[in-house]
Scaffold this active site. Sequence first.
Site, PDB file in Angstrom:
ATOM      1  N   ARG A   1       0.840  -1.201   0.000  1.00 29.30           N
ATOM      2  CA  ARG A   1       0.000   0.000   0.000  1.00 29.30           C
ATOM      3  C   ARG A   1       0.870   1.243   0.000  1.00 29.30           C
ATOM      4  NH1 ARG A   1      -2.887   0.402   4.672  1.00 29.30           N
ATOM      5  NH2 ARG A   1      -4.086   2.073   3.759  1.00 29.30           N
TER       6      ARG A   1
ATOM      7  N   ARG B   1      -0.846   5.445  13.003  1.00 20.37           N
ATOM      8  CA  ARG B   1       0.179   4.933  13.937  1.00 20.37           C
ATOM      9  C   ARG B   1      -0.368   5.020  15.345  1.00 20.37           C
ATOM     10  NH1 ARG B   1       4.794   7.473  10.981  1.00 20.37           N
ATOM     11  NH2 ARG B   1       4.186   6.985   8.846  1.00 20.37           N
TER      12      ARG B   1
ATOM     13  N   LYS C   1       3.005  -7.207  12.325  1.00 16.88           N
ATOM     14  CA  LYS C   1       2.324  -7.365  11.034  1.00 16.88           C
ATOM     15  C   LYS C   1       2.545  -8.773  10.473  1.00 16.88           C
ATOM     16  CE  LYS C   1       1.467  -5.103   6.629  1.00 16.88           C
ATOM     17  NZ  LYS C   1       1.234  -3.836   5.984  1.00 16.88           N
TER      18      LYS C   1
HETATM   19  C1  BTN Z   1       0.453  -3.769   2.407  1.00 18.04           C
HETATM   20  O1  BTN Z   1       1.242  -2.871   2.091  1.00 18.04           O
HETATM   21  O2  BTN Z   1       0.221  -4.029   3.583  1.00 18.04           O
HETATM   22  C2  BTN Z   1      -0.253  -4.565   1.340  1.00 18.04           C
HETATM   23  C3  BTN Z   1       0.593  -5.680   0.810  1.00 18.04           C
HETATM   24  C4  BTN Z   1      -0.087  -6.491  -0.271  1.00 18.04           C
HETATM   25  C5  BTN Z   1       0.852  -7.510  -0.863  1.00 18.04           C
HETATM   26  C6  BTN Z   1       0.155  -8.432  -1.820  1.00 18.04           C
HETATM   27  S1  BTN Z   1       1.141  -9.831  -2.231  1.00 18.04           S
HETATM   28  C7  BTN Z   1       0.012 -10.274  -3.469  1.00 18.04           C
HETATM   29  C8  BTN Z   1      -0.428  -9.002  -4.144  1.00 18.04           C
HETATM   30  N1  BTN Z   1       0.486  -8.640  -5.193  1.00 18.04           N
HETATM   31  C9  BTN Z   1       1.141  -7.515  -4.927  1.00 18.04           C
HETATM   32  O3  BTN Z   1       1.998  -6.997  -5.664  1.00 18.04           O
HETATM   33  N2  BTN Z   1       0.752  -7.022  -3.751  1.00 18.04           N
HETATM   34  C10 BTN Z   1      -0.281  -7.845  -3.146  1.00 18.04           C
END
Ligand code: BTN
Length: 319
Positions: A119, A317, A184
């Site tokens: 994100r 946060r 996390k």
């Molecule tokens: C975050 O930042 O918390 C979200 C992470 C999301 C990762 C997943 S892995 C599968 C899908 N493909 C990606 O490139 N990102 C999401």
Amino acid sequence: MSLQHALIDILADGKFHSGNELGEKLNVSRSAVWKALQQLRGFDVDIHAVHGRGYRLAEPLELLDSHTIQPALNAQTQNHLQSLDIIFDVDSTNAWLLKAQHKHAVVCLAERQHAGRGRRGRDWISPFAANLTMSLGWRFELDITAMSSFSLICGVAVVRALKRFGVAELGLKWPNDIICQGKKLGGILIEMRGESGGPCELVVGVGLNVRMPSSMVSIDQPWIDLQHAESISRNLLAASMIDELIDACIACSNGHFDDYLKDWRDLNIYSDKPVAIHMMDGSIVSGHFSDIDESGALLLQTSDGLQRFTCGEVSLRSG
Ligand code: BTN
């Protein structure tokens, strides 16, 4: 199937396999086997070579396998799912589905992502065969603005899937970070294809740390994986995740998602706690996490009264 994929498929049992045996099984020369082994090592796969015995993995691996995932899916999912692709190495499963044919519903899982997206433009680390890296593509007939709480609902779906395996001490950090024991465990990135005001195609990407190598020190926040839990099959976890996400999509399409929002409130790690909202422009707003509203926005009790924040524009946060 690529040569590396076929090779790791044989080595996954963790037993010794000689160069000759591998060459014969794969119908390639020993030097081609050696080259593929080097490529796998480039993915940080720990392969031991012992003179006179051959090659073996430092530890056995459970590779993703559609023959295990498909039969474990529930009937509703089997009805909706048009394709389930398992990719050995991809830039990002989200990007792959966004580029793919318009089908509904579709799932893509990858053993490794070399440009995983998180994100707010961050990278998402996806080491080979270690975690769960998957995306679901779903077409909604609703205008996206009518389903702004979808992001929170997906977080609940992922937690529900984990609970089926007895994973405890789970929570959600608004909007949908998956938290376990205060750290996390996973994240969700939802991306959209389509025009506003009409049907939209969403890609829900889930990244979950299952067996993160200890060398992953570059992650810039406290993280946890599932190694503390009972041994969990990545394939069965993937099947549950797909079932729950499809359930969530259907609930959202029907507008029947009150129980998801109730679960979200119960899982909120910051419920009534002091938090700080970091805005895109660098400013910070402090207050107490009061609640979420029906659209999934965060309601913050501040000294100036109740303020409302939608995801995408802020980061949260502890205060
Ligand atoms: C975050 O930042 O918390 C979200 C992470 C999301 C990762 C997943 S892995 C599968 C899908 N493909 C990606 O490139 N990102 C999401």
